[in-house]
Enzyme design. Structure first.
Site, mmCIF file in Angstrom:
data_model
loop_
_atom_site.group_PDB
_atom_site.id
_atom_site.type_symbol
_atom_site.label_atom_id
_atom_site.label_comp_id
_atom_site.label_asym_id
_atom_site.label_seq_id
_atom_site.Cartn_x
_atom_site.Cartn_y
_atom_site.Cartn_z
ATOM 1 N N ASN A 208 0.669 -1.174 -0.085
ATOM 2 C CA ASN A 208 -0.080 -0.505 -0.342
ATOM 3 C C ASN A 208 1.270 1.242 -0.133
ATOM 4 O OD1 ASN A 208 0.111 1.034 2.892
ATOM 5 N ND2 ASN A 208 -0.490 -1.309 3.188
ATOM 6 N N PRO A 303 -2.923 -12.114 10.901
ATOM 7 C CA PRO A 303 -3.123 -11.526 11.852
ATOM 8 C C PRO A 303 -3.318 -9.861 12.374
ATOM 9 C CG PRO A 303 -0.443 -11.900 12.005
ATOM 10 C CD PRO A 303 -1.565 -12.331 10.521
ATOM 11 N N LYS A 341 -10.920 -3.845 18.509
ATOM 12 C CA LYS A 341 -9.639 -4.257 18.882
ATOM 13 C C LYS A 341 -9.436 -4.644 19.708
ATOM 14 C CE LYS A 341 -8.350 -2.861 14.427
ATOM 15 N NZ LYS A 341 -7.117 -3.477 12.770
HETATM 16 N N1 CTP Z 1 -3.487 -3.214 12.196
HETATM 17 C C1 CTP Z 1 -2.403 -3.852 12.842
HETATM 18 N N2 CTP Z 1 -2.480 -5.176 12.511
HETATM 19 C C2 CTP Z 1 -3.264 -5.022 11.266
HETATM 20 C C3 CTP Z 1 -4.660 -4.786 10.777
HETATM 21 C C4 CTP Z 1 -4.563 -3.112 11.059
HETATM 22 O O1 CTP Z 1 -1.742 -3.865 13.449
HETATM 23 N N3 CTP Z 1 -3.171 -6.596 10.393
HETATM 24 C C5 CTP Z 1 -3.268 -1.788 12.713
HETATM 25 C C6 CTP Z 1 -2.732 -0.570 11.902
HETATM 26 O O2 CTP Z 1 -1.908 -0.507 12.631
HETATM 27 C C7 CTP Z 1 -3.352 0.137 12.875
HETATM 28 C C8 CTP Z 1 -5.057 -0.190 12.806
HETATM 29 O O3 CTP Z 1 -4.697 -1.444 12.856
HETATM 30 O O4 CTP Z 1 -3.312 0.578 14.102
HETATM 31 C C9 CTP Z 1 -6.089 0.356 12.111
HETATM 32 O O5 CTP Z 1 -6.748 -1.050 12.031
HETATM 33 P P1 CTP Z 1 -7.488 -1.139 10.372
HETATM 34 O O6 CTP Z 1 -8.975 -2.236 10.616
HETATM 35 O O7 CTP Z 1 -6.717 -1.814 9.736
HETATM 36 O O8 CTP Z 1 -7.609 -0.379 9.966
HETATM 37 P P2 CTP Z 1 -8.238 0.528 8.334
HETATM 38 O O9 CTP Z 1 -6.756 0.713 7.721
HETATM 39 O O10 CTP Z 1 -8.645 1.969 8.733
HETATM 40 O O11 CTP Z 1 -9.047 -0.152 7.788
HETATM 41 P P3 CTP Z 1 -10.916 -0.618 7.453
HETATM 42 O O12 CTP Z 1 -11.036 0.674 8.007
HETATM 43 O O13 CTP Z 1 -10.492 -0.887 6.606
HETATM 44 O O14 CTP Z 1 -10.740 -1.403 9.296
#
Ligand code: CTP
Length: 398
Positions: A208, A303, A341
């Protein structure tokens, strides 16, 4: 930041001694005074004249210097410093220190000091890997001596591997950290940053556009408040902060492994843009074009590092901070994400195109916590980082 600090810099005999000239320049520009000590071998690599010209002080070289003894005894020299730095630290000096020898000025000062000591080892790869050096390293660490480096790379002797002295900028950052007096001094904070890369095959990947700018700014801001920062970064465009404990990874699984291995920590900030999925059927060899047939990728969910770290347990840090990049319903989505989370705070980012957040230097964020939502004005990513770091310090110290 180092104003009023005195560094006793012991320069040993190695090709990397020339780099200490740059280190002295950096330390003085940062406000520190540098008392230089050189071993006899060091003077074969850099001249005492260059060292004293940059340090603005006389170089101490011999144990039995009557003039110096009359002015300031060698014991005194080792005690007035805030930190003793040995750079480059040769295999021989490490052996002397580990064995408690005191047969020249440098080793005597190291035996006589009650000041913290930081070593920047530099030597041939095989000398570094030799069991004797590794044994001495273990002994010295057990004695409370701090060590930075060595780095890996091409060496002056023509070999490749660990043994190169850490760069002066990194030694400078480590010195700052040792002398840190900020509200996060003594705290260990893990920061994830940058994108992850998920292989499709050995040459292709899914990733990304995260630049790592916000993560680097957060690492720097935490360091500036005195924290020991463990920086776990995917392949980012913006370089990591100098002087952090750095782990460079590619995939989400590697990032999770590096973060959990770095626990326990006082706090974790998940600023990385982690890929939600990886290719489950990535082949070992490069995928070849096949006439008329398109490859079908199967995905597996990665994960969730933030959720894993936030889960209750003995290693759960006191403060876990995540980010949420949203384009719609920013606050409702961020609040839901915080609950899902299990983290303490969510820094909610409005990344709708009109804000120019992606790739830009500014950010508009809300801090979502149990206490509610705080709206922060649009500000530079570095200012967001500083405000966040200060809030983290206040919370950890409350
Ligand atoms: N994160 C993580 N591990 C993942 C995915 C995300 O630690 N596999 C963390 C990112 O570092 C960030 C937060 O979770 O702190 C973002 O969550 P995420 O659910 O990925 O949010 P978005 O990128 O906003 O995506 P979406 O809105 O699709 O949930």
């Amino acid at each position: 930041m180092l104003a009023g600090k005195r560094i006793l810099l012991i320069i040993c005999g190695g090709i990397a001694a020339y780099k200490t000239l740059d280190l002295i320049r950096r330390l003085r520009a940062d406000g520190a005074s540098v008392s230089p000590v050189m071993t006899a071998a060091a003077a074969e690599f850099v001249t005492p004249l260059s060292v004293s010209a940059l340090a603005g002080e006389a170089v101490h070289t011999t144990l039995f210097d009557l003039t110096a003894e009359a002015q300031m005894g060698h014991i005194q020299l080792s005690r007035v410093a805030d930190l003793v730095v040995v750079a480059p630290a040769t295999a021989d000096m490490m052996a002397k220190m580990a064995g408690g020898h005191a047969d020249d000025l440098a080793s005597t000062l190291l035996m006589a000091t009650d000041t913290p000591v930081l070593l920047a080892p530099a030597m041939n790869v095989r000398m570094w890997q030799h069991p004797a050096t590794q044994r001495n390293l273990g002994l010295l660490k057990g004695d409370g001596v701090a060590v930075i480096g060595p780095d890996s790379g091409d060496m002056a002797c023509g070999e490749y591997g660990p043994g190169r002295m850490a760069e002066p900028a990194d030694i400078h950052a480590a010195i700052r950290q040792h002398l840190a007096q900020g509200p996060l001094a003594g705290r260990r904070v893990i920061v994830t940053s940058g994108p992850t890369q998920e292989p499709i095959d050995p040459v292709r990947y899914i990733s990304n556009r995260s630049s790592g700018a916000q993560g680097t700014a957060i690492g720097q801001a935490l360091q500036a408040l005195g924290a020991h920062v463990v920086f776990v970064s995917g392949p980012a465009d913006v370089p990591p902060p100098n002087g952090v404990e750095l782990y460079q990874v590619e995939t989400a699984q590697q990032m999770l492994h590096a973060v959990t291995a770095a626990l326990p920590a006082d706090a974790v900030v998940c600023a990385a843009a982690v890929a939600d999925w990886r290719v489950a059927n990535a082949p070992e060899s490069k995928m070849k074009k096949q006439q008329g047939r398109l490859p079908v990728l199967e995905f597996a969910e990665n994960p969730d590092i933030l959720a894993t770290i936030s889960a209750p347990g003995p290693l759960r840090p006191k403060l876990v901070v995540g980010f949420a990049a949203e384009t719609d319903d920013v606050l409702a989505n961020a609040q839901a994400k915080r609950a899902r989370k299990g983290c303490d705070w969510i820094v909610a980012n409005d990344v709708s195109p009109a804000t120019g957040t992606f790739g830009g230097s500014e950010n508009t964020v809300h801090l979502v916590s149990e206490a509610g939502v705080e709206e922060w004005p649009k500000m530079a990513k570095t200012a967001v980082a500083q405000r966040l770091a200060q809030r983290m310090a206040d919370t950890l110290n409350s």
